[in-house]
Write an enzyme that holds these catalytic residues in place. Structure first.
Site, PDB file in Angstrom:
ATOM      1  N   HIS A   1       0.844  -1.200   0.000  1.00 35.46           N
ATOM      2  CA  HIS A   1       0.000   0.000   0.000  1.00 35.46           C
ATOM      3  C   HIS A   1       0.888   1.262   0.000  1.00 35.46           C
ATOM      4  O   HIS A   1       0.743   2.139  -0.862  1.00 35.46           O
ATOM      5  CB  HIS A   1      -0.898  -0.031   1.247  1.00 35.46           C
ATOM      6  CG  HIS A   1      -1.828   1.131   1.366  1.00 35.46           C
ATOM      7  ND1 HIS A   1      -3.163   1.055   1.081  1.00 35.46           N
ATOM      8  CD2 HIS A   1      -1.614   2.416   1.748  1.00 35.46           C
ATOM      9  CE1 HIS A   1      -3.732   2.232   1.275  1.00 35.46           C
ATOM     10  NE2 HIS A   1      -2.807   3.088   1.687  1.00 35.46           N
ATOM     11  N   GLU A   2       1.813   1.323   0.929  1.00 33.57           N
ATOM     12  CA  GLU A   2       2.659   2.526   1.021  1.00 33.57           C
ATOM     13  C   GLU A   2       3.576   2.644  -0.203  1.00 33.57           C
ATOM     14  O   GLU A   2       3.918   3.741  -0.623  1.00 33.57           O
ATOM     15  CB  GLU A   2       3.469   2.529   2.329  1.00 33.57           C
ATOM     16  CG  GLU A   2       2.619   2.526   3.613  1.00 33.57           C
ATOM     17  CD  GLU A   2       1.543   3.607   3.680  1.00 33.57           C
ATOM     18  OE1 GLU A   2       1.682   4.656   3.015  1.00 33.57           O
ATOM     19  OE2 GLU A   2       0.525   3.392   4.387  1.00 33.57           O
TER      20      GLU A   2
HETATM   21 ZN    ZN Z   1      -3.186   5.180   1.752  1.00 32.20          ZN
END
Ligand code: ZN
Length: 489
Positions: free
Chosen positions: A258-259
């Site tokens: 995600h990051e």
């Molecule tokens: Zn996010």
């Protein structure tokens, strides 16, 4: 005697904006350091540094000089320069609307409220948080009053994170999602569960393997451990991710992907835009579309796991030795209604956001009283997700957003999910079978495509225009719903 000629307005504006970008860079490092490596006692002194930098940036930016330069720069031919002027004008006008006193009051009281929220959450004590939330709401109303021409109060807040987005448009998309998500979740199949432990060092190795395959370059990126994962970009070629690795589960792997999505969007912005306001992702929802794409559309795909499971399994012989690829994929993709937004799966996530979107509007309209929030929260969680919230720490107190006055931000998370699939469909139409590429550990074509269509442009195009250029359509929940129906059929 000769006088130096004053720089032309465009050069002058760019010079001011570059200086502001440098101050922003310093502020970002100060913030990153306070969340990653600062000893706790340094917090008070650091708050002074951040407050000073913020004040200096604000004063410099809202100056009459910037206004005069913008006035002299209407109708530029070069599209990038025109975009720079457009975006700067938008931010300058917003910043000029809000009295400095109110801005200072908002940031000061947010600091106090977030500490109170932290304590209230730890003790699951909503009553102690009520006065702080009242204060945040009152300040937000005063902030909204600075934009009297906007159609609804909530539009003021949305537009800040998602230029041009309206409450009516979000409402329409969310109504459609709710219609489909509630029955989809009710029809869910039972899925296998993974049981740990998953030793932290092995998880960190797994994270590294995935990041490297996605195109993480240690010369320009780093990753650290923090309680709450985030991504930040102080400046050009400097991307910092964090993750939280817990031996009880494998969430760190998904939050790292995600990051990465946030990081790669910033990293792949055209270097010629550096030190300008154009050198950032164009909106919160577009940003989230990228984190969600790498986390879910890539990281929870069958192709990805065909490649990665044979690498992951030997890292956890005790926990995964007898778990086959199919069971693993089902376990990490399953629909599992729960209390916590941050842990929610692809299908239930939207309902967590819809709940917050509804409550925020009701709070602003005064149709819901703050003291009644826990009861309403719990009853709607039961309606939407069929779960019984055990206490306020797992309910209304779980997110920090409201304590820092962040209202109108939650919808962008779910809009990101919706947009991620709209972009994904377009990428698949151009690139063919992505899953087959992922199964070979190849992610470069997707990244190139995203760089070309999304990332390199930074904020040159407002979000609505960017989406239209790439997909030929506006915000549309149908591809996302079709994706979920297919996945969870
Ligand atoms: Zn996010």
């Amino acid at each position: 005697m000769t006088f130096a000629t004053a720089a032309p307005p465009l050069e002058r504006l760019k010079a001011i904006l570059a200086e502001l970008a440098d101050l922003q860079h310093a502020e970002s490092i100060a913030d990153w350091d306070s969340r990653v490596s600062m000893p706790p006692e340094g917090a008070a002194a650091r708050a002074d540094v951040v407050a000073t930098l913020t004040r200096v940036m604000h004063e410099r930016f809202v100056s009459d000089e910037v206004g005069e330069l913008l006035g002299a720069l209407e109708g530029l031919d070069d599209p990038t320069d025109a975009a720079l002027v457009r975006l700067t004008r938008r931010e300058w006008e917003r910043a000029r609307r809000v009295p400095g006193e109110l801005a200072a009051e908002m940031s000061h009281s947010a600091g106090i409220a977030v500490a109170a929220w932290d304590k209230a959450k730890a003790a699951s004590d909503f009553a102690s948080f009520v006065p702080h939330l009242e204060r945040q709401l009152e300040l937000k109303q005063r902030y909204i009053a600075c934009f009297p021409e906007t159609e609804t109060p909530y539009d003021v807040l949305l537009d800040e994170y998602e230029e041009g987005m309206t409450t009516a448009e979000v409402q329409k998309v969310f109504t459609r999602l709710k219609e489909e998500l509630v029955p989809l979740i009710e029809r869910r199949q039972p899925a296998p569960e993974l049981t740990g432990p998953f030793p932290v060092e092995a998880q960190q190795r797994a994270n590294r393997l995935v990041l490297e395959a996605f195109g993480y370059d240690p010369a320009a990126w780093r990753i650290d451990e923090t309680p709450h994962p985030f991504a930040s970009k102080p400046g050009f070629a400097d991307i910092r991710l964090t993750t939280h690795t817990d031996a009880r589960d494998l969430t760190s792997l998904f939050s790292t992907m995600h990051e990465f999505g946030h990081g790669v969007y910033e990293f792949d912005i055209d270097p010629s835009l550096a030190r300008s306001p154009l050198a950032q992702g164009t909106s919160s929802a577009l940003h989230e579309s990228q984190s969600r794409m790498w986390e879910n559309l890539v990281g929870r795909s069958r192709g990805f796991w065909r490649w990665f499971y044979p690498k992951l399994q030997p890292l956890f012989p005790d926990a995964l030795g007898t778990v086959d690829e199919e069971s693993f994929l089902q376990a990490v993709s399953a629909i599992r209604p729960g209390f916590i937004r941050g842990d929610a799966d692809e299908a239930t996530y939207g309902l967590h956001i819809i709940l917050r979107f509804e409550l925020e509007q009701e709070l602003l309209a005064g149709t819901v009283e703050i003291r009644d929030l826990p009861e309403i929260w719990n009853s709607r969680m039961n309606d939407y997700l069929g779960v019984d919230v055990p206490d306020d720490a797992h309910g209304v107190l779980q997110d920090m957003h409201w304590s820092i006055g962040l209202l109108g931000y939650f919808p962008t998370y779910q809009l990101g999910n919706v947009i991620s699939v709209q972009l994904w469909e377009r990428a698949r139409a151009d690139l063919g079978d992505l899953e087959e590429q992922f199964a070979r550990g190849e992610f470069g074509q997707l990244r190139e495509w995203l760089r070309d269509h999304v990332y390199r442009h930074g904020s040159i195009y407002p979000p609505r225009e960017l989406l239209q250029r790439i997909t030929g359509s506006q915000l549309d929940p149908e591809p996302y719903l079709e994706y979920l129906r297919t996945k969870f059929a």
